[in-house]
Design an enzyme around this catalytic site. Structure first.
Site, PDB file in Angstrom:
ATOM      1  N   GLU A 113       0.820  -1.213   0.000  1.00 30.33           N
ATOM      2  CA  GLU A 113       0.000   0.000   0.000  1.00 30.33           C
ATOM      3  C   GLU A 113       0.854   1.263   0.000  1.00 30.33           C
ATOM      4  O   GLU A 113       0.341   2.361  -0.167  1.00 30.33           O
ATOM      5  CB  GLU A 113      -0.958  -0.007   1.193  1.00 30.33           C
ATOM      6  CG  GLU A 113      -2.165  -0.913   0.996  1.00 30.33           C
ATOM      7  CD  GLU A 113      -2.923  -0.635  -0.299  1.00 30.33           C
ATOM      8  OE1 GLU A 113      -3.460   0.482  -0.432  1.00 30.33           O
ATOM      9  OE2 GLU A 113      -2.969  -1.519  -1.173  1.00 30.33           O
ATOM     10  N   ASP A 166      11.921  13.240 -31.470  1.00 31.93           N
ATOM     11  CA  ASP A 166      10.967  12.477 -30.674  1.00 31.93           C
ATOM     12  C   ASP A 166       9.673  13.233 -30.457  1.00 31.93           C
ATOM     13  O   ASP A 166       9.653  14.440 -30.319  1.00 31.93           O
ATOM     14  CB  ASP A 166      11.546  12.157 -29.289  1.00 31.93           C
ATOM     15  CG  ASP A 166      12.273  10.832 -29.269  1.00 31.93           C
ATOM     16  OD1 ASP A 166      12.187  10.110 -30.263  1.00 31.93           O
ATOM     17  OD2 ASP A 166      12.926  10.548 -28.254  1.00 31.93           O
TER      18      ASP A 166
HETATM   19  C1  9D3 Z   1      -5.614   3.246  -2.454  1.00 35.29           C
HETATM   20  C2  9D3 Z   1      -4.525   4.163  -2.822  1.00 35.29           C
HETATM   21  N1  9D3 Z   1      -3.544   3.572  -3.763  1.00 35.29           N
HETATM   22  C3  9D3 Z   1      -2.778   4.709  -4.318  1.00 35.29           C
HETATM   23  C4  9D3 Z   1      -3.265   5.094  -5.659  1.00 35.29           C
HETATM   24  C5  9D3 Z   1      -2.677   2.624  -3.061  1.00 35.29           C
HETATM   25  C6  9D3 Z   1      -1.497   2.186  -3.821  1.00 35.29           C
HETATM   26  C7  9D3 Z   1      -1.603   1.581  -5.055  1.00 35.29           C
HETATM   27  C8  9D3 Z   1      -0.485   1.134  -5.727  1.00 35.29           C
HETATM   28  C9  9D3 Z   1      -0.237   2.362  -3.271  1.00 35.29           C
HETATM   29  C10 9D3 Z   1       0.889   1.919  -3.946  1.00 35.29           C
HETATM   30  C11 9D3 Z   1       0.754   1.285  -5.177  1.00 35.29           C
HETATM   31  C12 9D3 Z   1       1.942   0.787  -5.864  1.00 35.29           C
HETATM   32  N2  9D3 Z   1       2.337   1.734  -6.958  1.00 35.29           N
HETATM   33  C13 9D3 Z   1       3.478   2.400  -6.908  1.00 35.29           C
HETATM   34  O1  9D3 Z   1       4.236   2.216  -5.972  1.00 35.29           O
HETATM   35  C14 9D3 Z   1       3.795   3.371  -7.927  1.00 35.29           C
HETATM   36  C15 9D3 Z   1       3.038   3.892  -9.022  1.00 35.29           C
HETATM   37  C16 9D3 Z   1       1.703   3.609  -9.498  1.00 35.29           C
HETATM   38  O2  9D3 Z   1       0.961   2.769  -8.999  1.00 35.29           O
HETATM   39  N3  9D3 Z   1       1.261   4.330 -10.581  1.00 35.29           N
HETATM   40  C17 9D3 Z   1       2.018   5.263 -11.208  1.00 35.29           C
HETATM   41  N4  9D3 Z   1       3.247   5.546 -10.814  1.00 35.29           N
HETATM   42  C18 9D3 Z   1       3.734   4.857  -9.730  1.00 35.29           C
HETATM   43  S1  9D3 Z   1       5.240   5.094  -9.084  1.00 35.29           S
HETATM   44  C19 9D3 Z   1       5.033   3.969  -7.893  1.00 35.29           C
END
Ligand code: 9D3
Length: 230
Positions: A113, A166
């Protein structure tokens, strides 16, 4: 450029770092990537990298101590530290260019999370997201960032104009491209591209790039809607 990656899944990086542009940049020594398994920086018997959230809630949170220990193990030289996080500044080509001139980057990939907030509060770190969609951790985002940055390290991409032309660098999408066969399933290629008239080809490409941008990514174009008071 040197890049250190802190992660609980170093294996995710193995394939992408061996192949293609990243593999070549590493083989030629233009980019040096060091992977660090956060479990190696735990001190308990179970090598625990995560724990439950204070205040409750679903899922696990990456603990701060292994991240701090790993970061401190890298020495005390000046480096730009990026925590990949869905809550971060959105990565775009301007930010990629900024990162590409750094001699040393540290990328911290979160999982579950999220990461204990004291990591971004306590380290000289910035949070970066690769876009508004959810993936399961920071590893794939770290690879996206790393490949985008590596392309801009001098010497990695052979022809400098393949970078200059690009999409996004010039504010427009690229024009459409065609290769052999000249007719494919009944569909030909624009006549002008076969004409040998380079000036006419350049004019066609400029118009086609504008048209493609208008259709796919009108947000990249200046907003002309108010020109005639509409
Ligand atoms: C319920 C809230 N969520 C946040 C949108 C929880 C959550 C989801 C997915 C917390 C961490 C994650 C894991 N994703 C990443 O660490 C992450 C990420 C992404 O999910 N989308 C775009 N860029 C990134 S950079 C790191």
């Amino acid at each position: 450029m040197r890049v250190d990656v802190l992660t609980i899944f170093p294996g995710i990086f193995d394939g992408p770092l061996r192949e293609g542009l990243l593999g070549r940049a590493i083989d030629t020594g233009l980019v040096e990537v060091r992977l660090h398994d956060l479990r190696d920086f735990t001190e308990d018997r179970h090598r625990q990298v995560d724990d439950t959230s204070f205040g409750g809630g679903p899922g696990m949170i990456l603990k701060p101590e292994p991240i701090f220990r790993a970061w401190e193990s890298l020495g005390d030289g000046s480096r730009r530290t990026v925590v990949l996080s869905p809550a971060g500044r959105r990565l775009d080509q301007a930010l990629v260019k900024e990162l590409a001139v750094e001699p040393w980057l540290v990328l911290v990939a979160g999982r579950y999370e999220g990461i204990d907030e004291r990591v971004v509060d306590g380290l000289p770190a910035e949070e970066i997201s690769i876009g508004d969609y959810v993936v399961s951790g920071g590893e794939m985002p770290a690879l996206v960032l790393l490949e985008a940055v590596t392309r801009l390290v001098p010497g990695v991409v052979g022809r400098e104009d393949s970078i200059r032309n690009d999409s996004f660098e010039g504010g427009l999408l690229d024009h459409p491209h065609y290769t052999r066969p000249q007719e494919f399933r009944g569909i030909g290629v624009p006549e002008v591209l076969l004409s040998g008239d380079q000036a006419a080809i350049e004019r066609w490409r400029a118009g086609a790039a504008l048209e493609k941008t208008r259709r796919s990514r009108p947000d990249l174009l200046p907003d002309r809607s108010t020109d005639r008071g509409e």
